[in-house]
Design an enzyme around this catalytic site. Structure first.
Site, short mmCIF file in Angstrom:
data_model
loop_
_atom_site.label_atom_id
_atom_site.label_comp_id
_atom_site.label_asym_id
_atom_site.label_seq_id
_atom_site.Cartn_x
_atom_site.Cartn_y
_atom_site.Cartn_z
N LYS A 83 0.84 -1.20 0.00
CA LYS A 83 0.00 0.00 0.00
C LYS A 83 0.87 1.25 0.00
O LYS A 83 1.93 1.29 0.64
CB LYS A 83 -0.91 -0.03 1.24
CG LYS A 83 -1.91 1.09 1.32
CD LYS A 83 -2.81 0.88 2.54
CE LYS A 83 -3.79 2.02 2.76
NZ LYS A 83 -4.65 1.78 3.93
N SER A 158 -9.27 2.78 3.21
CA SER A 158 -8.26 3.39 2.38
C SER A 158 -7.37 2.39 1.64
O SER A 158 -6.55 2.79 0.82
CB SER A 158 -7.39 4.31 3.24
OG SER A 158 -6.66 3.58 4.21
N SER A 182 -10.07 0.45 7.30
CA SER A 182 -9.49 0.56 5.96
C SER A 182 -9.06 -0.74 5.30
O SER A 182 -8.71 -0.74 4.12
CB SER A 182 -8.29 1.52 6.00
OG SER A 182 -8.72 2.84 6.20
#
Length: 474
Positions: A83, A158, A182
């Site tokens: 990520k 996210s 997230s």
């Protein structure tokens, strides 16, 4: 016809160790799919094709040279993207922000070091919203991350890029992070199994602080066993970490092969966010999961009220302060997204006494809640209050309305970031439109093993691996 990306990560690793699958061919397969399909999906913000091919070549040499390939690391030659909130030395890192569009990572995060030691191959960095603050993945540095089940809808956030990559067959598994849902939010929106571990299970260091204890790294995968293996790889304390999780008996992967026994499971679909309504599709998935748990022999009872609307302002205060932790030069503030600026203004206006009072209020609430929650082996909720949202549903609004919509979309997840308990999204249901609708199971502190055993039982009873979005076979 079986595609290479149909294989689980565990089967890929076994085939590589058996010299039946080439790490080079595997990396090329995924890089080809990313090149062809990612413009539709928006999973990656940076693709590290050259690095991936070099790592894959070295992995192949190691397999051929090994006297005992079975002794190679557990993810040897398996692609795992990172990520874009996590730093990789020498690789572009944007934090999902135009402010850092030209930043190059100067160190490996601890979780990246562990994934390297496990033998994984880096395909690239997955898309995230600015600083990981929203529950959707739309930013100025990359196209929106979209759920492969309906490319007009958001993959969530996210860790939206990470989930979109796995769900579209652009990565076998992915590393994500979760500060308010997230991992679980995009796992629900993309039909995947995701784990938010116990606070302190995975190190946030060495660059990112873990002051509030809300956020943690974790795995996103198509199968429970893949996620459990990835958690085994990523778990472990590091010097300087502020939190330490209780020890676990055996490996997390071993728990996926253990029957959970008869568990006492509480359930609730009362959102803590005032005026939040749970969509009928999400209620139906929750009721179906409750019935399945009872069919499997578990006791399912209603959860007494533990987290109420009084906690929401305290969490919002912390979220605004967290938005200020990423340093932004004054001359680049104008590059920030409107929501980020709005949250940072709220955070900067917070005084130290206000921050400490919010922390104290949350701790006081947890002291009352834990004796109730610890009476149960697991707690069931809807993961989200609505099906996957259209791209732009949040992002195109003024900040206050944007934030209000986010709270109403995900009123269940953040409670377990506040408490530090482990929680997972289980992809048991799809609605009439073919959109995945997940349910969330939370456990006791240190109880990831129980959640993994229970989720594996649910996966066996109601397999989801055969469900694939239209782009899967492209």
């Amino acid at each position: 016809m079986t595609h290479t990306h149909d294989l689980s990560a565990i089967r890929m690793a076994a085939a590589i160790r058996a010299r039946a699958l080439s790490p080079v061919e595997l990396a090329d397969h995924y890089l080809d799919r990313v090149e062809r399909l990612d413009p539709q999906v928006g999973a990656y913000v940076t693709v590290t094709a050259e690095q991936a091919r070099e790592q894959a070549k070295q992995a192949e040499r190691d397999v051929l040279d090994a006297a005992d390939p079975a002794a190679l690391p557990p993810l040897h030659g398996v692609p795992v993207p990172i990520k874009d909130l996590n730093m990789v030395n020498g690789v572009r890192m944007t934090f999902g922000s135009d402010v850092f569009a030209d930043l190059t990572g100067f160190a490996d995060d601890n979780v990246v070091c562990l994934l390297r030691q496990a033998g994984s191959v880096l395909l690239g960095k997955t898309a995230t919203p600015e600083f990981g603050l929203p529950c959707y993945t739309e930013s100025a540095v990359a196209p929106p991350a979209r759920t492969p089940w309906d490319l007009a809808r958001s993959a969530g956030g996210s860790s939206g890029g990470a989930a979109a990559a796995v769900a579209a067959g652009l990565a076998p598994v992915a590393q994500g992070s979760d500060g308010g849902g997230s991992i679980r939010i995009p796992s629900s929106a993309c039909g995947l199994f995701g784990i938010k571990p116990t606070r302190g299970r995975i190190s946030q260091g060495p660059v990112i602080p873990d002051l509030f204890g809300l956020s943690t790294n974790g795995p996103i995968a198509r199968t429970v066993r893949d996620a459990a293996l990835l958690l085994d790889v990523m778990a472990g304390p590091m010097p300087g970490d502020l939190y330490a999780a209780p020890p676990v008996e055996g490996t997390f992967l071993s728990h996926a092969d253990r029957p959970p026994g008869r568990l006492r499971i509480a359930r609730s679909r009362r959102p803590a966010v005032p005026d939040a309504e749970v969509h009928p599709d999400c209620v139906a998935a929750y009721e179906e999961a409750s019935a399945l748990l009872e069919e499997l022999g578990h006791e399912v009872v209603e959860l007494p009220p533990v987290f109420g609307p009084e906690l929401v302002p305290h969490f919002e205060l912390l979220w605004g302060v967290m938005a200020t932790l990423t340093p932004v030069p004054d001359e680049r503030e104008h590059l920030l997204q409107p929501l980020t600026r709005w949250l940072r203004e709220r955070g900067k206006a917070t005084t130290a006494p206000q921050l400490f009072r919010a922390h104290a209020a949350l701790q006081g609430a947890l002291r009352a809640a834990f004796p109730v929650m610890n009476e149960f082996d697991a707690i069931l909720h809807p993961t989200l209050a609505q099906p996957p949202a259209p791209v732009g549903y949040f992002h195109d609004q003024e900040p206050a309305e944007n934030f209000r919509r986010q709270k109403h979309f995900t009123p269940f997840c953040a409670a377990y970031n506040i408490s530090g308990q482990p929680a997972v999204n289980v992809p048991l249901s799809w609605n009439a439109e073919g959109l995945p609708i997940g349910v969330m199971l939370a456990g006791r502190l240190g109880g990831e093993g129980t959640l993994i055993s229970l989720a594996a039982q649910l996966e066996e009873a109601r397999p989801w691996i055969g469900r694939k979005p239209p782009i899967w076979d492209a």
